[in-house]
Design a protein around this motif. Structure first.
Motif, PDB file in Angstrom:
ATOM      1  N   LEU A 173       0.874  -1.225  -0.146  1.00 44.03           N
ATOM      2  CA  LEU A 173       0.116  -0.012  -0.115  1.00 44.03           C
ATOM      3  C   LEU A 173       0.765   1.191   0.058  1.00 44.03           C
ATOM      4  N   PHE A 174       2.154   1.120   0.024  1.00 43.42           N
ATOM      5  CA  PHE A 174       3.221   2.240   0.394  1.00 43.42           C
ATOM      6  C   PHE A 174       3.929   2.312  -0.817  1.00 43.42           C
ATOM      7  N   ALA A 175       4.484   3.565  -1.138  1.00 47.73           N
ATOM      8  CA  ALA A 175       5.585   3.849  -2.190  1.00 47.73           C
ATOM      9  C   ALA A 175       6.775   3.444  -1.508  1.00 47.73           C
ATOM     10  N   LYS A 176       7.986   3.566  -2.236  1.00 51.74           N
ATOM     11  CA  LYS A 176       9.212   3.172  -1.764  1.00 51.74           C
ATOM     12  C   LYS A 176       9.647   3.878  -0.351  1.00 51.74           C
ATOM     13  N   ASP A 177       9.276   4.878  -0.437  1.00 48.78           N
ATOM     14  CA  ASP A 177       9.702   5.841   0.894  1.00 48.78           C
ATOM     15  C   ASP A 177       8.926   5.298   2.037  1.00 48.78           C
ATOM     16  N   GLY A 178       8.077   4.511   2.096  1.00 47.49           N
ATOM     17  CA  GLY A 178       7.420   4.113   3.047  1.00 47.49           C
ATOM     18  C   GLY A 178       6.324   5.317   3.846  1.00 47.49           C
ATOM     19  N   LEU A 179       6.207   6.333   3.321  1.00 49.98           N
ATOM     20  CA  LEU A 179       5.313   7.322   3.662  1.00 49.98           C
ATOM     21  C   LEU A 179       4.300   7.835   2.834  1.00 49.98           C
ATOM     22  N   HIS A 180       4.457   7.775   1.367  1.00 51.99           N
ATOM     23  CA  HIS A 180       3.493   8.006   0.537  1.00 51.99           C
ATOM     24  C   HIS A 180       2.701   6.603   0.247  1.00 51.99           C
ATOM     25  N   TYR A 181       1.909   6.910  -0.813  1.00 51.90           N
ATOM     26  CA  TYR A 181       1.177   5.608  -0.718  1.00 51.90           C
ATOM     27  C   TYR A 181       1.440   5.158  -2.423  1.00 51.90           C
ATOM     28  N   SER A 182       1.122   3.887  -2.439  1.00 51.48           N
ATOM     29  CA  SER A 182       1.216   3.162  -4.049  1.00 51.48           C
ATOM     30  C   SER A 182       0.047   3.184  -4.677  1.00 51.48           C
ATOM     31  N   GLN A 183       0.149   2.756  -5.937  1.00 53.57           N
ATOM     32  CA  GLN A 183      -0.830   2.861  -6.997  1.00 53.57           C
ATOM     33  C   GLN A 183      -2.154   2.109  -6.320  1.00 53.57           C
ATOM     34  N   LYS A 184      -1.941   0.901  -5.747  1.00 55.39           N
ATOM     35  CA  LYS A 184      -3.031   0.246  -5.059  1.00 55.39           C
ATOM     36  C   LYS A 184      -3.884   1.130  -4.076  1.00 55.39           C
ATOM     37  N   GLU A 185      -3.309   1.900  -3.327  1.00 53.27           N
ATOM     38  CA  GLU A 185      -4.007   2.528  -2.413  1.00 53.27           C
ATOM     39  C   GLU A 185      -4.765   3.705  -2.983  1.00 53.27           C
ATOM     40  N   TYR A 186      -3.983   4.354  -3.932  1.00 52.01           N
ATOM     41  CA  TYR A 186      -4.682   5.521  -4.719  1.00 52.01           C
ATOM     42  C   TYR A 186      -5.753   5.298  -5.556  1.00 52.01           C
ATOM     43  N   GLU A 187      -5.629   3.658  -5.999  1.00 52.49           N
ATOM     44  CA  GLU A 187      -6.935   3.006  -6.555  1.00 52.49           C
ATOM     45  C   GLU A 187      -8.112   3.045  -5.972  1.00 52.49           C
ATOM     46  N   ARG A 188      -8.198   3.004  -4.682  1.00 55.77           N
ATOM     47  CA  ARG A 188      -8.973   3.018  -3.684  1.00 55.77           C
ATOM     48  C   ARG A 188      -9.772   4.165  -3.515  1.00 55.77           C
ATOM     49  N   TRP A 189      -8.934   5.349  -3.364  1.00 54.05           N
ATOM     50  CA  TRP A 189      -9.405   6.587  -3.060  1.00 54.05           C
ATOM     51  C   TRP A 189     -10.133   7.012  -4.578  1.00 54.05           C
ATOM     52  N   ALA A 190      -9.623   6.663  -5.767  1.00 52.56           N
ATOM     53  CA  ALA A 190     -10.062   7.107  -6.885  1.00 52.56           C
ATOM     54  C   ALA A 190     -11.320   6.398  -7.153  1.00 52.56           C
ATOM     55  N   ASN A 191     -11.643   5.226  -6.735  1.00 59.48           N
ATOM     56  CA  ASN A 191     -12.846   4.562  -6.895  1.00 59.48           C
ATOM     57  C   ASN A 191     -13.951   5.105  -5.957  1.00 59.48           C
ATOM     58  N   GLU A 192     -13.564   5.690  -4.624  1.00 60.67           N
ATOM     59  CA  GLU A 192     -14.430   6.235  -3.963  1.00 60.67           C
ATOM     60  C   GLU A 192     -14.834   7.781  -4.444  1.00 60.67           C
ATOM     61  N   ILE A 193     -13.998   8.381  -5.097  1.00 57.12           N
ATOM     62  CA  ILE A 193     -14.359   9.673  -5.810  1.00 57.12           C
ATOM     63  C   ILE A 193     -15.369   9.749  -6.829  1.00 57.12           C
ATOM     64  N   ALA A 194     -14.728   8.592  -7.783  1.00 55.01           N
ATOM     65  CA  ALA A 194     -15.282   8.134  -8.999  1.00 55.01           C
ATOM     66  C   ALA A 194     -16.820   8.023  -8.643  1.00 55.01           C
ATOM     67  N   ALA A 195     -17.221   7.093  -7.672  1.00 53.45           N
ATOM     68  CA  ALA A 195     -18.598   6.911  -7.408  1.00 53.45           C
ATOM     69  C   ALA A 195     -19.253   8.208  -6.920  1.00 53.45           C
ATOM     70  N   ASN A 196     -18.686   8.876  -6.317  1.00 48.71           N
ATOM     71  CA  ASN A 196     -19.426  10.387  -6.158  1.00 48.71           C
ATOM     72  C   ASN A 196     -19.633  11.218  -7.480  1.00 48.71           C
ATOM     73  N   ILE A 197     -18.640  11.205  -8.006  1.00 48.88           N
ATOM     74  CA  ILE A 197     -18.663  12.147  -9.383  1.00 48.88           C
ATOM     75  C   ILE A 197     -19.836  11.426 -10.301  1.00 48.88           C
ATOM     76  N   LYS A 198     -19.769   9.905 -10.601  1.00 58.30           N
ATOM     77  CA  LYS A 198     -21.023   9.829 -11.457  1.00 58.30           C
ATOM     78  C   LYS A 198     -22.313   9.781 -10.912  1.00 58.30           C
ATOM     79  N   GLU A 199     -22.629   9.600  -9.768  1.00 58.75           N
ATOM     80  CA  GLU A 199     -23.368   9.899  -8.911  1.00 58.75           C
ATOM     81  C   GLU A 199     -24.049  11.344  -9.425  1.00 58.75           C
ATOM     82  N   LEU A 200     -23.599  12.319  -9.324  1.00 54.24           N
ATOM     83  CA  LEU A 200     -23.719  13.785  -9.691  1.00 54.24           C
ATOM     84  C   LEU A 200     -23.776  13.885 -11.012  1.00 54.24           C
ATOM     85  N   ILE A 201     -23.136  13.255 -12.024  1.00 56.68           N
ATOM     86  CA  ILE A 201     -23.356  13.256 -13.353  1.00 56.68           C
ATOM     87  C   ILE A 201     -24.694  12.820 -13.990  1.00 56.68           C
ATOM     88  N   THR A 202     -25.272  11.533 -13.261  1.00 56.09           N
ATOM     89  CA  THR A 202     -26.240  10.912 -13.706  1.00 56.09           C
ATOM     90  C   THR A 202     -27.597  11.540 -13.423  1.00 56.09           C
TER      91      THR A 202
END
Length: 202
Positions: A173-202
């Motif tokens: 879940l983390f990038a190599k620096d052990g502080l910031h996040y990896s693609q996998k964790e950012y994907e979870r955020w993106a899914n949550e935000i995308a769900a909100n945006i799609k609800e507003l569009i439709t």
């Protein structure tokens, strides 16, 4: 499906940039791809963020630099550096309220099109293994109470991504620096935000 080409502005700090991962693995670009994959047309996101920025530094940048007049959607994730630098909570609240009002203005006055994102808990990261994790966690909670209350005050959308960032010992879940996040964790955020945006569009 609308043929409108939507615009996205992402305001924040290193978490918005995706420090430590390729740009396309950051949450704004993963969000964009998710929306495009479901048939929505989006311009490339405009990202106004810098590693180390506090609310004050983001606000100052917005005051002194001109952006487009309006965006369809705006994300706002800021505050971890206020907490890290042990800055005054009242100052954070004042700055954050200014940033929310600015974001709403940039979103054509549509408050629900502003996605306020909670601050992740870096106290659970490998980077923080020798630090006071409990203190960091309590302070992150306090900052998130402020940003959530301001988001609700102005009727913005709110994405609470913090709980999953408190899961320990998952290196993927983390990038190599052990502080910031990896693609996998950012994907979870993106899914949550995308769900909100799609609800507003439709």
């Amino acid at each position: 499906m609308s043929s409108h080409i939507y615009s996205l502005l992402c305001l924040g700090d290193s978490y918005t940039i995706g420090e430590g991962v390729p740009l396309y693995e950051s949450f704004p670009y993963q969000l964009l791809q998710l929306l495009r994959n479901t048939g929505y047309h989006f311009h490339a996101p405009e990202i106004v963020a810098k590693t180390g920025w506090t609310t004050t530094e983001l606000a100052e940048h917005l005051i002194h630099n001109k952006l487009e007049d309006h965006y369809d959607f705006v994300t706002l994730l800021i505050g971890v550096n206020n907490q890290y630098r042990e800055q005054d909570m009242d100052d954070y609240a004042d700055d954050f309220e200014f940033l929310v009002k600015k974001a709403i203005h940039l979103a054509k006055g549509h408050a629900q099109c502003v996605m306020v994102i909670s601050i992740p808990d870096w106290g659970a990261s490998p980077f923080a293994k020798d630090k006071n994790e409990s203190k960091i966690s309590k302070e992150i909670d306090a900052y998130n109470q402020v940003n959530e209350s301001i988001a609700f005050k102005y009727d913005c959308s709110y994405c609470n991504i913090t709980p999953n960032t408190r899961i320990k010992n998952i290196k993927e879940l983390f990038a190599k620096d052990g502080l910031h996040y990896s693609q996998k964790e950012y994907e979870r955020w993106a899914n949550e935000i995308a769900a909100n945006i799609k609800e507003l569009i439709t």
